[in-house]
Design a protein around this motif. Structure first.
Motif, mmCIF file in Angstrom:
data_model
loop_
_atom_site.group_PDB
_atom_site.id
_atom_site.type_symbol
_atom_site.label_atom_id
_atom_site.label_comp_id
_atom_site.label_asym_id
_atom_site.label_seq_id
_atom_site.Cartn_x
_atom_site.Cartn_y
_atom_site.Cartn_z
ATOM 1 N N TRP A 158 139.562 121.541 -22.194
ATOM 2 C CA TRP A 158 140.509 122.029 -23.204
ATOM 3 C C TRP A 158 141.904 121.463 -22.931
ATOM 4 O O TRP A 158 142.598 121.021 -23.846
ATOM 5 N N ALA A 159 142.305 121.476 -21.670
ATOM 6 C CA ALA A 159 143.637 120.987 -21.302
ATOM 7 C C ALA A 159 143.759 119.480 -21.529
ATOM 8 O O ALA A 159 144.779 118.995 -22.040
ATOM 9 N N LEU A 160 142.734 118.733 -21.153
ATOM 10 C CA LEU A 160 142.769 117.281 -21.353
ATOM 11 C C LEU A 160 142.822 116.942 -22.841
ATOM 12 O O LEU A 160 143.561 116.039 -23.264
ATOM 13 N N GLU A 161 142.059 117.674 -23.639
ATOM 14 C CA GLU A 161 142.079 117.446 -25.084
ATOM 15 C C GLU A 161 143.452 117.765 -25.665
ATOM 16 O O GLU A 161 143.936 117.076 -26.569
ATOM 17 N N ALA A 162 144.095 118.811 -25.136
ATOM 18 C CA ALA A 162 145.411 119.207 -25.639
ATOM 19 C C ALA A 162 146.433 118.090 -25.476
ATOM 20 O O ALA A 162 147.341 117.933 -26.303
ATOM 21 N N LEU A 163 146.288 117.292 -24.419
ATOM 22 C CA LEU A 163 147.266 116.242 -24.129
ATOM 23 C C LEU A 163 146.927 114.904 -24.777
ATOM 24 O O LEU A 163 147.724 113.962 -24.686
ATOM 25 N N GLU A 164 145.792 114.801 -25.429
ATOM 26 C CA GLU A 164 145.406 113.523 -26.035
ATOM 27 C C GLU A 164 146.448 112.976 -27.015
ATOM 28 O O GLU A 164 146.719 111.770 -27.020
ATOM 29 N N TRP A 218 150.443 119.753 -29.396
ATOM 30 C CA TRP A 218 150.127 119.682 -27.969
ATOM 31 C C TRP A 218 151.012 120.594 -27.132
ATOM 32 O O TRP A 218 150.550 121.193 -26.151
ATOM 33 N N ARG A 219 152.283 120.756 -27.520
ATOM 34 C CA ARG A 219 153.164 121.631 -26.751
ATOM 35 C C ARG A 219 152.763 123.090 -26.914
ATOM 36 O O ARG A 219 152.779 123.870 -25.943
ATOM 37 N N GLU A 220 152.410 123.474 -28.112
ATOM 38 C CA GLU A 220 151.958 124.852 -28.336
ATOM 39 C C GLU A 220 150.694 125.140 -27.539
ATOM 40 O O GLU A 220 150.515 126.244 -27.009
ATOM 41 N N ARG A 221 149.832 124.144 -27.446
ATOM 42 C CA ARG A 221 148.605 124.336 -26.671
ATOM 43 C C ARG A 221 148.914 124.499 -25.183
ATOM 44 O O ARG A 221 148.297 125.329 -24.502
ATOM 45 N N MET A 222 149.862 123.737 -24.671
ATOM 46 C CA MET A 222 150.206 123.871 -23.260
ATOM 47 C C MET A 222 150.861 125.222 -22.978
ATOM 48 O O MET A 222 150.655 125.819 -21.919
ATOM 49 N N HIS A 223 151.639 125.730 -23.934
ATOM 50 C CA HIS A 223 152.204 127.071 -23.770
ATOM 51 C C HIS A 223 151.104 128.129 -23.809
ATOM 52 O O HIS A 223 151.146 129.111 -23.047
ATOM 53 N N ALA A 224 150.118 127.942 -24.687
ATOM 54 C CA ALA A 224 148.998 128.888 -24.749
ATOM 55 C C ALA A 224 148.214 128.869 -23.442
ATOM 56 O O ALA A 224 147.807 129.919 -22.924
ATOM 57 N N LEU A 225 148.003 127.679 -22.903
ATOM 58 C CA LEU A 225 147.325 127.545 -21.609
ATOM 59 C C LEU A 225 148.099 128.286 -20.524
ATOM 60 O O LEU A 225 147.520 129.052 -19.736
#
Length: 222
Positions: free
Chosen positions: A122-128, A80-87
């Motif tokens: 995409w962002a909501l899924e990243a934080l699930e 999830w952290r990698e996804r938030m950095h990608a976002l």
């Protein structure tokens, strides 16, 4: 920006939106109007209204079209952290490439369109995996978005002062070094320190400060 010669190409919603984005890229968001977009297309203003109801609808479409150009990457293998950095990196480049998006996204209220909805999803899924309540997850996304936009504003402001980097922390420190801070000893001491040596910039490190807070809330079960 000179008026383009009239063209026989059929006028479509897509052409109008693309022209509006070109106007905004060249002259800024304040320059966008139905009249100027029509001039850019070499068309009559009233002909645009057959495809776009008004300026608000045009701005919705502009935001959605640009958002679609900066789709988030395939999240396979990311935590999830990698996804938030990608976002954050994706949005960072979007706002730097199209600074008018800062004004556009705050001038009209969502919803924007399917591309914008896909980004939110995409962002909501990243934080699930964090296990936050839905409203708490939305607060995280809003906080990260505000951080991205604020950092971009620092960099864009720094360009007026001959900034040599797109790192907001470095720009901020270098600009303050040119200011008389005699009456502000703590601030003077801060900006006199050597810049941290790291393979990451202040933007990524600052994002981690936010994500650490999210992680702590997760650990505390909040």
């Amino acid at each position: 920006m000179s008026r383009r010669p009239r063209t026989t190409d059929p006028l479509t919603r897509e052409r109008i939106v693309a022209a509006a984005i070109e106007v905004a890229d060249e002259r800024g968001f304040e320059a966008v109007s139905m009249r100027r977009v029509a001039e850019h297309l070499g068309s009559g203003t009233m002909s645009l209204y057959r495809h776009i109801a008004d300026k608000d609808e045009l701005v919705f479409a502009m935001v959605d079209a640009v958002t679609g150009r900066y789709a988030y990457p395939d999240p396979d293998g990311m935590d999830w952290r990698e996804r938030m950095h990608a976002l954050a990196r994706t949005d960072w480049h979007m706002f730097l490439d199209h600074p008018w998006m800062l004004a556009a996204t705050s001038s009209v209220a969502p919803p924007f369109g399917t591309e914008s909805f896909a980004s939110m999803e995409w962002a909501l899924e990243a934080l699930e995996p964090v296990g936050l309540e839905p409203h708490a997850a939305a607060q995280v996304i809003m906080t990260v978005n505000n951080y991205i936009q604020g950092s971009v504003r620092v960099v864009l402001g720094g360009s007026d002062y001959g900034a040599e980097t797109d790192d907001p922390g470095v720009n901020w420190q270098r600009r303050l070094r040119a200011v008389d801070l005699e009456r502000f000893p703590r601030l003077r001491w801060l900006v006199s320190l050597p810049l941290p040596e790291t393979d990451r910039n202040w933007f990524a490190d600052g994002l981690d400060v936010i994500l650490d807070g999210v992680q702590n809330r997760r650990s505390a079960g909040q």
